[in-house]
Design an enzyme around this catalytic site. Structure first.
Site, short mmCIF file in Angstrom:
data_model
loop_
_atom_site.label_atom_id
_atom_site.label_comp_id
_atom_site.label_asym_id
_atom_site.label_seq_id
_atom_site.Cartn_x
_atom_site.Cartn_y
_atom_site.Cartn_z
N ASP A 17 15.85 -0.42 -6.31
CA ASP A 17 14.94 -1.57 -6.31
C ASP A 17 13.73 -1.14 -7.13
OD1 ASP A 17 13.11 -3.55 -5.89
OD2 ASP A 17 13.34 -3.61 -3.70
N ASN A 73 15.08 -3.95 -19.30
CA ASN A 73 15.61 -5.31 -19.28
C ASN A 73 15.38 -6.02 -17.95
OD1 ASN A 73 17.62 -7.57 -20.00
ND2 ASN A 73 18.58 -6.62 -18.21
N TYR A 97 5.31 -15.92 -14.72
CA TYR A 97 6.37 -15.32 -15.54
C TYR A 97 5.94 -15.20 -16.99
CZ TYR A 97 10.69 -14.74 -18.14
OH TYR A 97 11.64 -14.26 -19.01
N LYS A 120 5.30 -11.74 -19.36
CA LYS A 120 5.95 -11.48 -20.64
C LYS A 120 4.94 -11.32 -21.77
CE LYS A 120 10.08 -11.18 -19.09
NZ LYS A 120 10.76 -9.86 -19.06
#
Length: 266
Positions: free
Chosen positions: A64, A91, A156, A160
Site C-alpha cells: 500500500d 504509475n 486530482y 497531477k
C-alpha cells in the site's frame, strides 16, 4: 548514449497502464519489479510475463504505497535482493470525481499520499542510487488534467500539476548525473481508473470524453517509453491530446476560468 537498463520497477502494475508498462518493458530489461496492492493480480501478470519472457526475472511486491513504512520496506527489499531499479515508472495513482465539499476526506487523503507523497518518496529513495551509477530513467505518470484547474476534479488535477512540475525540476537536477526524468500526460484512456474515481453510491462518474480523445493504453505506453528513452521532458500521447495540451497552455487563465464555469454538470 544508449544504456542497457537491467531492472525496471513499475508501481500500480496490477492493471491498466501499469500492466502495459510491464508488458512493454519485459523485452528490454533483465529484471522487473511489479508493485501494487492486489497480490493475486500481480501474480497472474507475473506468470504471463515469465512465460513470454523466460530470460526476465520478475519480482512481485504487494504494498500500500500510501504508507511510508511500506515504501521503505519495498526499497530495502529491492536493495537486499539485487533488484534496485535503473528505470522507475511511478504509475500508481488514485482519482475522485465530484464536488470538493462533499468528498470523503479519507479518499482525498489517500489520493494525496499516493499521487504526490509516494511518487516523491520513491524518487527520493531510488534517484540517488541512479545518480551514483551515472545512469537511470524516471517516468512519472501525470495527466492532461495537470494543465487545468478542473472543477469537480480539483484535488486530482492539482496532484497531477505537482507531478508535472516536480518532474521538470528533477529532470534539470539529475541531467548532469545521467538520469533522465519525464512526465507522461495522457488524456482519457479506457482503464479501471474512471470506475475507481466514481464515488460510492453514485451511478455515474466522470463525464465521458469525445471518442476521438481516447488513446489506447498500448499507444500511451509506447509513446511514453519512446519519449523517455529519447530524452523528452514531457509527452502528451496521441495527436488530439498533444494538440489539447498545446492549446490549453496558450489560453490565458482569465479565459480558462470562464470556459470551466460552463463545464457539464451531472
Amino acid at each position: 548514449m544508449i544504456h542497457h537498463y537491467s531492472c525496471a520497477l513499475i508501481t500500480g502494475a496490477s492493471s491498466g497502464l501499469g500492466e502495459e508498462f510491464a508488458k512493454q518493458l519485459a523485452g528490454r530489461v533483465d529484471k522487473l519489479v511489479l508493485v501494487a496492492r492486489r497480490t493475486d493480480r500481480l501474480d497472474a501478470i507475473a506468470n504471463v510475463l515469465r512465460e513470454a519472457n523466460p530470460h526476465v526475472a520478475v519480482m512481485v511486491h504487494a504494498a500500500d504505497l500510501s504508507k511510508h513504512a511500506e515504501r521503505e520496506s519495498l526499497v530495502n527489499q529491492l536493495r537486499g535482493n539485487g533488484f534496485m531499479p535503473e528505470i522507475l515508472i511511478n504509475n500508481a495513482g488514485l482519482g475522485d470525481y465530484g464536488d470538493f465539499t462533499t468528498a470523503d476526506w479519507g479518499v482525498l487523503d489517500a489520493m494525496l499520499k499516493v499521487n504526490i507523497e509516494a511518487l516523491t518518496h520513491l524518487s527520493h529513495l531510488i534517484a540517488p542510487e541512479m545518480a551514483k551509477k551515472g545512469m537511470g530513467a524516471i517516468l512519472n505518470v501525470s495527466s492532461l488534467a495537470s494543465t487545468l484547474p478542473i472543477p469537480d476534479f480539483a484535488v486530482y488535477a492539482a496532484t497531477k500539476a505537482y507531478v508535472s512540475s516536480f518532474s521538470e525540476a528533477l529532470r534539470i537536477e539529475l541531467m548532469e548525473d545521467g538520469v533522465q526524468v519525464m512526465s507522461l500526460c495522457p488524456g482519457p484512456v479506457k482503464t479501471e481508473f474512471g470506475e475507481t474515481a466514481r464515488r460510492e453510491g453514485k451511478k455515474s462518474g466522470m463525464p465521458p470524453a469525445h471518442k476521438s480523445f481516447y488513446v489506447p493504453k498500448e499507444q500511451v505506453v509506447a509513446e511514453g517509453l519512446e519519449g523517455l528513452f529519447g530524452g523528452k521532458a514531457r509527452v502528451f500521447p496521441g495527436i488530439q491530446v498533444a494538440a489539447a495540451g498545446f492549446l490549453i497552455g496558450a489560453i490565458p487563465l482569465i479565459l480558462l476560468r470562464q470556459i470551466l464555469k460552463k463545464r457539464p454538470r451531472r
